[in-house]
Design a protein around this motif. Structure first.
Motif, PDB file in Angstrom:
ATOM      1  N   VAL A  40      33.815  39.436  35.773  1.00 49.17           N
ATOM      2  CA  VAL A  40      34.252  39.823  34.434  1.00 49.17           C
ATOM      3  C   VAL A  40      35.140  38.709  33.870  1.00 49.17           C
ATOM      4  CG1 VAL A  40      35.415  41.576  33.051  1.00 49.17           C
ATOM      5  CG2 VAL A  40      34.170  42.257  35.108  1.00 49.17           C
ATOM      6  N   LYS A  42      35.920  38.643  30.429  1.00 53.65           N
ATOM      7  CA  LYS A  42      36.375  39.076  29.102  1.00 53.65           C
ATOM      8  C   LYS A  42      37.826  38.640  28.881  1.00 53.65           C
ATOM      9  CE  LYS A  42      37.814  43.610  30.920  1.00 53.65           C
ATOM     10  NZ  LYS A  42      37.406  45.022  31.073  1.00 53.65           N
ATOM     11  N   TYR A  46      40.779  37.087  31.470  1.00 53.63           N
ATOM     12  CA  TYR A  46      42.081  37.675  31.772  1.00 53.63           C
ATOM     13  C   TYR A  46      43.196  36.638  31.579  1.00 53.63           C
ATOM     14  CZ  TYR A  46      39.662  41.634  34.080  1.00 53.63           C
ATOM     15  OH  TYR A  46      38.877  42.720  34.360  1.00 53.63           O
ATOM     16  N   LEU A  88      30.263  44.553  27.871  1.00 51.21           N
ATOM     17  CA  LEU A  88      30.672  45.879  28.355  1.00 51.21           C
ATOM     18  C   LEU A  88      31.055  46.826  27.223  1.00 51.21           C
ATOM     19  CD1 LEU A  88      32.974  44.551  31.202  1.00 51.21           C
ATOM     20  CD2 LEU A  88      30.795  45.733  31.570  1.00 51.21           C
ATOM     21  N   ARG A 140      35.595  57.313  27.249  1.00 50.03           N
ATOM     22  CA  ARG A 140      35.768  56.201  26.313  1.00 50.03           C
ATOM     23  C   ARG A 140      34.457  56.075  25.553  1.00 50.03           C
ATOM     24  NH1 ARG A 140      38.333  50.794  29.038  1.00 50.03           N
ATOM     25  NH2 ARG A 140      36.232  50.572  29.854  1.00 50.03           N
ATOM     26  N   HIS A 176      32.015  53.823  34.427  1.00 52.36           N
ATOM     27  CA  HIS A 176      33.292  53.168  34.725  1.00 52.36           C
ATOM     28  C   HIS A 176      34.264  54.236  35.211  1.00 52.36           C
ATOM     29  CE1 HIS A 176      36.090  49.891  34.628  1.00 52.36           C
ATOM     30  NE2 HIS A 176      36.836  50.387  33.667  1.00 52.36           N
ATOM     31  N   ALA A 215      34.325  48.696  39.518  1.00 51.74           N
ATOM     32  CA  ALA A 215      35.085  47.499  39.167  1.00 51.74           C
ATOM     33  C   ALA A 215      35.872  47.081  40.423  1.00 51.74           C
ATOM     34  CB  ALA A 215      36.000  47.793  37.987  1.00 51.74           C
ATOM     35  N   SER A 216      36.878  46.243  40.261  1.00 48.78           N
ATOM     36  CA  SER A 216      37.577  45.656  41.421  1.00 48.78           C
ATOM     37  C   SER A 216      37.951  46.667  42.498  1.00 48.78           C
ATOM     38  CB  SER A 216      38.868  44.968  40.966  1.00 48.78           C
ATOM     39  OG  SER A 216      38.577  43.850  40.166  1.00 48.78           O
ATOM     40  N   ARG A 231      31.383  44.967  39.797  1.00 51.77           N
ATOM     41  CA  ARG A 231      31.968  44.262  38.643  1.00 51.77           C
ATOM     42  C   ARG A 231      33.393  43.843  38.986  1.00 51.77           C
ATOM     43  NH1 ARG A 231      30.070  49.150  36.093  1.00 51.77           N
ATOM     44  NH2 ARG A 231      32.239  49.677  35.632  1.00 51.77           N
ATOM     45  N   PHE A 232      33.569  42.555  39.251  1.00 45.22           N
ATOM     46  CA  PHE A 232      34.856  42.063  39.732  1.00 45.22           C
ATOM     47  C   PHE A 232      35.697  41.488  38.600  1.00 45.22           C
ATOM     48  CE2 PHE A 232      32.018  41.969  43.347  1.00 45.22           C
ATOM     49  CZ  PHE A 232      32.796  42.419  44.388  1.00 45.22           C
ATOM     50  N   GLY A 233      36.832  42.093  38.367  1.00 42.20           N
ATOM     51  CA  GLY A 233      37.756  41.584  37.358  1.00 42.20           C
ATOM     52  C   GLY A 233      39.018  41.076  38.017  1.00 42.20           C
ATOM     53  N   LEU A 234      40.060  41.881  37.997  1.00 46.54           N
ATOM     54  CA  LEU A 234      41.378  41.414  38.455  1.00 46.54           C
ATOM     55  C   LEU A 234      41.367  40.774  39.844  1.00 46.54           C
ATOM     56  CD1 LEU A 234      44.380  41.348  37.509  1.00 46.54           C
ATOM     57  CD2 LEU A 234      44.730  43.305  39.019  1.00 46.54           C
ATOM     58  N   HIS A 364      47.168  43.375  35.177  1.00 45.78           N
ATOM     59  CA  HIS A 364      46.136  43.071  34.182  1.00 45.78           C
ATOM     60  C   HIS A 364      46.785  42.562  32.882  1.00 45.78           C
ATOM     61  CE1 HIS A 364      43.369  45.761  36.518  1.00 45.78           C
ATOM     62  NE2 HIS A 364      42.404  45.142  35.895  1.00 45.78           N
TER      63      HIS A 364
HETATM   64  C1  LIG Z   1      37.332  45.353  32.432  1.00 42.67           C
HETATM   65  C2  LIG Z   1      36.246  46.074  33.092  1.00 42.67           C
HETATM   66  C3  LIG Z   1      35.945  45.823  34.447  1.00 42.67           C
HETATM   67  C4  LIG Z   1      36.822  44.979  35.341  1.00 42.67           C
HETATM   68  O1  LIG Z   1      37.950  45.741  35.723  1.00 42.67           O
HETATM   69  P1  LIG Z   1      38.946  45.252  36.884  1.00 42.67           P
HETATM   70  O2  LIG Z   1      39.796  46.429  37.153  1.00 42.67           O
HETATM   71  O3  LIG Z   1      39.736  44.121  36.320  1.00 42.67           O
HETATM   72  O4  LIG Z   1      38.089  44.837  38.010  1.00 42.67           O
HETATM   73  C5  LIG Z   1      34.821  46.423  34.979  1.00 42.67           C
HETATM   74  N1  LIG Z   1      34.046  47.254  34.247  1.00 42.67           N
HETATM   75  C6  LIG Z   1      34.329  47.538  32.950  1.00 42.67           C
HETATM   76  C7  LIG Z   1      33.443  48.475  32.212  1.00 42.67           C
HETATM   77  C8  LIG Z   1      35.441  46.973  32.344  1.00 42.67           C
HETATM   78  O5  LIG Z   1      35.720  47.282  31.073  1.00 42.67           O
END
Ligand SMILES: *Cc1c(COP(=O)(O)O)cnc(C)c1O
Length: 386
Positions: A40, A42, A46, A88, A140, A176, A215-216, A231-234, A364
């Motif tokens: 991720v 976006k 980050y 997303l 959401r 999510h 996600a993370s 889906r890897f973000g933080l 975040h």
């Molecule tokens: C931002 C987001 C993520 C990433 O989230 P993290 O907690 O940072 O891993 C994954 N999926 C969706 C739909 C998001 O909006």
């Protein structure tokens, strides 16, 4: 003066792309081998700089990238990113031509939005790839997955209808989690709702290539939620938890961002002097104060006034008085060798959980905070560049 010298003259964020690559390799091992790795990026990755991070991640072999907005996806394409890109956030259908022309796979969470995309795609003779978003409890966006069987059937038919709209290619289905970091019963319920939606559609003859949920924290804590993609973000940016950072983690993630400032002036001021706007701090003894050229316009939360410590020469130095728009002050009385031009560390892997806690927020938000005025300086292959 080079751009790099200029960047290092005031306040900057060092982004260690080598650490980003290390994190990616660590995290790949946490994921079911058959599942795809989505990074991720976006919100300017980050706060880490979207283009340079995306290029590094593409080089390292991630499978997918995700953004929150269509313009973010367009920017990736204009900068040579060829990986699949998932948007997303549900987008204004007025952006349908951008989705088609820049190959941005779009999340779709209701029929009227889907219909508008389909109408455009059909009239333009193009195809828009979509992932169906299912609302399993985040409330959401997404097709809300109900609890009674008749309504389930209706919702499944509605999704089925979207999948068959001309000009749309329904490649994926996802959800999510609302509380992956706290409520395991609810997370499991959300996962079961997604799987149920998938099964209803399967019954109707519709299979999705990519079903994804985690996600993370979801990936780390719920192997059953890996499905076809994580889906890897933080975590990618180096934090296993958005509150405690890596304090309780054995993963060995490397926080990627370090925010630094070059001290403007070091001043000796007598006991009784008040510091900064509103005179909220009074020196209790003769003190040495470092003036740091960073403030809330750079992304230092003003709520950290009198409530944070920066690192100078490796030691914690309390922030004194209010954080201003462009400057802040720290106590360096205990560090007699500090001089103008020395570097203060405002944020790193150790400080991030403290900043989050003291600012009443999560990591975040802390890593997203450095503003556009703060140049990002990248370390790649050990070499620094802007
Ligand atoms: C931002 C987001 C993520 C990433 O989230 P993290 O907690 O940072 O891993 C994954 N999926 C969706 C739909 C998001 O909006």
């Amino acid at each position: 003066m080079t751009d790099l010298e200029l960047a290092l003259s005031r306040t900057w964020a060092e982004i260690n792309l080598d650490d980003l690559a290390v994190n990616m390799r660590i995290l790949r091992k946490t994921l079911t081998p058959s599942a795809k790795f989505l990074a991720v990026v976006k919100a300017n990755a980050y706060g880490h700089g979207m283009i340079r991070c995306a290029k590094k991640l593409q080089e390292c072999g991630v499978d997918w990238l995700a953004v929150a907005t269509v313009p973010e996806g367009v920017e990736l394409r204009k900068n040579g990113i060829t990986l699949p890109v998932l948007c997303l956030g549900q987008a204004d259908p007025g952006l349908a031509s951008l989705m088609a022309d820049y190959r941005i796979t779009q999340a779709v969470g209701d029929s009227s939005n889907a219909k508008a995309l389909s109408d455009y795609a059909q009239s333009a003779g193009k195809v828009i790839s979509i992932h169906i978003k299912v609302d399993t409890g985040m409330s959401r966006t997404g097709f809300w997955w109900p609890s009674d069987p008749d309504s389930k059937d209706l919702t499944a038919r509605e999704i089925f209808g979207v999948c068959n709209m001309p000009g749309l290619y329904a490649e994926g289905m996802f959800t999510h989690f609302a509380a992956a970091d706290g409520d395991s019963d609810f997370t499991r319920l959300q996962l079961s709702r997604l799987l149920e939606a998938r099964d209803y559609l399967r019954e109707m003859g519709r299979e999705f290539e990519l079903v994804h949920a985690a996600a993370s924290v979801g990936v780390l804590d719920y192997p059953a939620a890996h499905l076809d993609m994580g889906r890897f973000g933080l975590v990618l940016y180096g934090y296993a938890s958005t509150e405690t950072g890596n304090e309780e983690s054995k993963l060995g993630l490397h926080p990627v961002m370090t925010v630094k400032s070059r001290i403007t002036a070091v001043r000796t001021l007598p006991a009784g002097t008040t510091i900064s706007y509103g005179r909220t701090y009074t020196l209790r003894r003769d003190s040495v104060i470092a003036v740091i050229p960073a403030g809330y316009a750079d992304g230092v939360h003003r709520v950290l006034s009198n409530n944070y410590g920066v690192k100078i020469h490796g030691a914690a130095c309390p922030v004194l008085g209010r954080v201003c728009m462009d400057m802040m002050m720290a106590d360096v009385t205990a560090l007699p060798s500090v001089k103008a031009g020395d570097v203060a560390v405002l944020l790193d892997g150790e400080l991030a959980p403290i900043a989050a806690k003291n600012a009443g927020t999560i990591i975040h938000e802390i890593v997203c905070s450095p503003s556009a005025r703060v140049p990002r300086v990248y370390i790649d292959g050990g070499k620094m560049s802007v």
